[in-house]
Design an enzyme around this catalytic site. Structure first.
Site, PDB file in Angstrom:
ATOM      1  N   GLY A 110       0.836  -1.195   0.000  1.00 15.10           N
ATOM      2  CA  GLY A 110       0.000   0.000   0.000  1.00 15.10           C
ATOM      3  C   GLY A 110       0.866   1.239   0.000  1.00 15.10           C
ATOM      4  N   GLN A 143       3.033   9.908   1.730  1.00 13.70           N
ATOM      5  CA  GLN A 143       4.382   9.329   1.771  1.00 13.70           C
ATOM      6  C   GLN A 143       5.255   9.787   0.610  1.00 13.70           C
ATOM      7  OE1 GLN A 143       2.556   5.231   2.349  1.00 13.70           O
ATOM      8  NE2 GLN A 143       4.464   4.993   3.475  1.00 13.70           N
ATOM      9  N   CYS A 189       6.058  -0.342   7.557  1.00 14.00           N
ATOM     10  CA  CYS A 189       5.734   0.869   6.802  1.00 14.00           C
ATOM     11  C   CYS A 189       6.942   1.277   5.979  1.00 14.00           C
ATOM     12  CB  CYS A 189       5.348   1.997   7.773  1.00 14.00           C
ATOM     13  SG  CYS A 189       4.879   3.524   6.930  1.00 14.00           S
ATOM     14  N   HIS A 224      -4.203   1.606   7.877  1.00 13.02           N
ATOM     15  CA  HIS A 224      -2.821   2.103   7.960  1.00 13.02           C
ATOM     16  C   HIS A 224      -2.631   3.290   6.998  1.00 13.02           C
ATOM     17  CE1 HIS A 224       1.716   1.266   8.009  1.00 13.02           C
ATOM     18  NE2 HIS A 224       1.578   1.984   6.904  1.00 13.02           N
ATOM     19  N   GLU A 225      -3.173   3.152   5.782  1.00  7.18           N
ATOM     20  CA  GLU A 225      -3.011   4.220   4.781  1.00  7.18           C
ATOM     21  C   GLU A 225      -3.818   5.466   5.142  1.00  7.18           C
ATOM     22  OE1 GLU A 225      -0.641   3.607   3.094  1.00  7.18           O
ATOM     23  OE2 GLU A 225      -0.605   1.419   2.978  1.00  7.18           O
ATOM     24  N   HIS A 254      -1.994   7.586   7.450  1.00  8.08           N
ATOM     25  CA  HIS A 254      -1.014   8.458   6.778  1.00  8.08           C
ATOM     26  C   HIS A 254      -1.665   9.770   6.334  1.00  8.08           C
ATOM     27  CE1 HIS A 254       2.678   6.131   6.544  1.00  8.08           C
ATOM     28  NE2 HIS A 254       2.085   5.094   6.002  1.00  8.08           N
TER      29      HIS A 254
HETATM   30  O1  GNR Z   1       4.071  -2.622   2.533  1.00  9.60           O
HETATM   31  C1  GNR Z   1       3.456  -2.464   3.590  1.00  9.60           C
HETATM   32  N1  GNR Z   1       3.161  -3.549   4.362  1.00  9.60           N
HETATM   33  C2  GNR Z   1       2.318  -3.485   5.452  1.00  9.60           C
HETATM   34  C3  GNR Z   1       2.316  -4.571   6.318  1.00  9.60           C
HETATM   35  C4  GNR Z   1       1.473  -4.581   7.405  1.00  9.60           C
HETATM   36  C5  GNR Z   1       0.611  -3.531   7.626  1.00  9.60           C
HETATM   37  C6  GNR Z   1       0.613  -2.435   6.789  1.00  9.60           C
HETATM   38  C7  GNR Z   1       1.458  -2.419   5.705  1.00  9.60           C
HETATM   39  S1  GNR Z   1       1.448  -1.063   4.621  1.00  9.60           S
HETATM   40  C8  GNR Z   1       3.081  -1.111   4.042  1.00  9.60           C
HETATM   41  C9  GNR Z   1       3.311  -0.051   2.991  1.00  9.60           C
HETATM   42  C10 GNR Z   1       3.135   1.311   3.623  1.00  9.60           C
HETATM   43  O2  GNR Z   1       3.935   1.820   4.354  1.00  9.60           O
HETATM   44  N2  GNR Z   1       2.007   1.913   3.400  1.00  9.60           N
HETATM   45  O3  GNR Z   1       1.765   3.100   3.991  1.00  9.60           O
HETATM   46 NI    NI Z   2       2.906   3.147   5.796  1.00  8.81          NI
END
Ligand code: GNR
Ligand code: NI
Length: 168
Positions: free
Chosen positions: A46, A51, A92, A134-135, A138
């Protein structure tokens, strides 16, 4: 297409709150293309526009094995479907090399705009639900390290600052 550079913690630009996209035009579609290329190159599952130092509410995700199912979320809004929390070892691209267990709602509904400018709504669970939350963090200027103790966060910050000094 272009590979964009990814900001790393503790860069203060990662704390910017992103603004909504007002029109899904060629510029926004180009941004999603560049973000997908950047995410696949990293590689990651993601990426939020924050970012890559673009402070608009745009997210790309691809959790598929063969990296052939890109998903785009513009101006996403989520709600938890129940109070069940799940744990996952999150990483991340902006906090490279660190993984910590984070608890989040397991089942969510997302309403967002797709690459064609159409509104859609879906119920999500599993890794896709985790990644989308998670995104969206951000886009709010929030990182997974913010869920950790101040001591753990400070240790990660110190190690990343040292790595960044040695790099440039
Ligand atoms: O690549 C990513 N792997 C991930 C693994 C567990 C939970 C969230 C992520 S997102 C991350 C890519 C990223 O930093 N997205 O903002
Ligand atoms: Ni991230």
């Amino acid at each position: 297409m272009a590979i964009l550079s990814i900001l790393e913690f503790p860069d203060p630009r990662l704390r910017t709150v992103a603004v909504p996209v007002t029109e899904v035009d060629a510029r926004v579609r180009r941004l999603t293309d560049d973000m997908l290329e950047t995410m696949y190159d990293a590689p990651g599952i993601g990426l939020a526009a924050t970012q890559v130092d673009v402070h608009e509410r745009v997210i790309v995700i691809d959790i598929s094995e063969n990296k052939d199912q890109p998903k785009i979320f513009i101006n996403p809004v989520i709600e938890a479907l129940d109070e069940t929390l799940g744990e996952y070892d999150e990483g991340c691209l902006s906090v490279p090399g660190f993984f910590e267990t984070i608890r989040r709602p397991e089942r969510i509904r997302v309403t967002a705009i797709n690459r064609d400018g159409e509104v859609f709504s879906n119920e999500l669970d599993g890794l896709l639900a985790i990644c989308l939350q998670h995104e969206i963090d951000h886009l709010e200027g929030k990182l997974f390290v913010d869920y950790l103790s101040p001591l753990k966060r400070q240790r990660i910050r110190g190690k990343l600052e040292k790595a960044q000094r040695q790099r440039d």
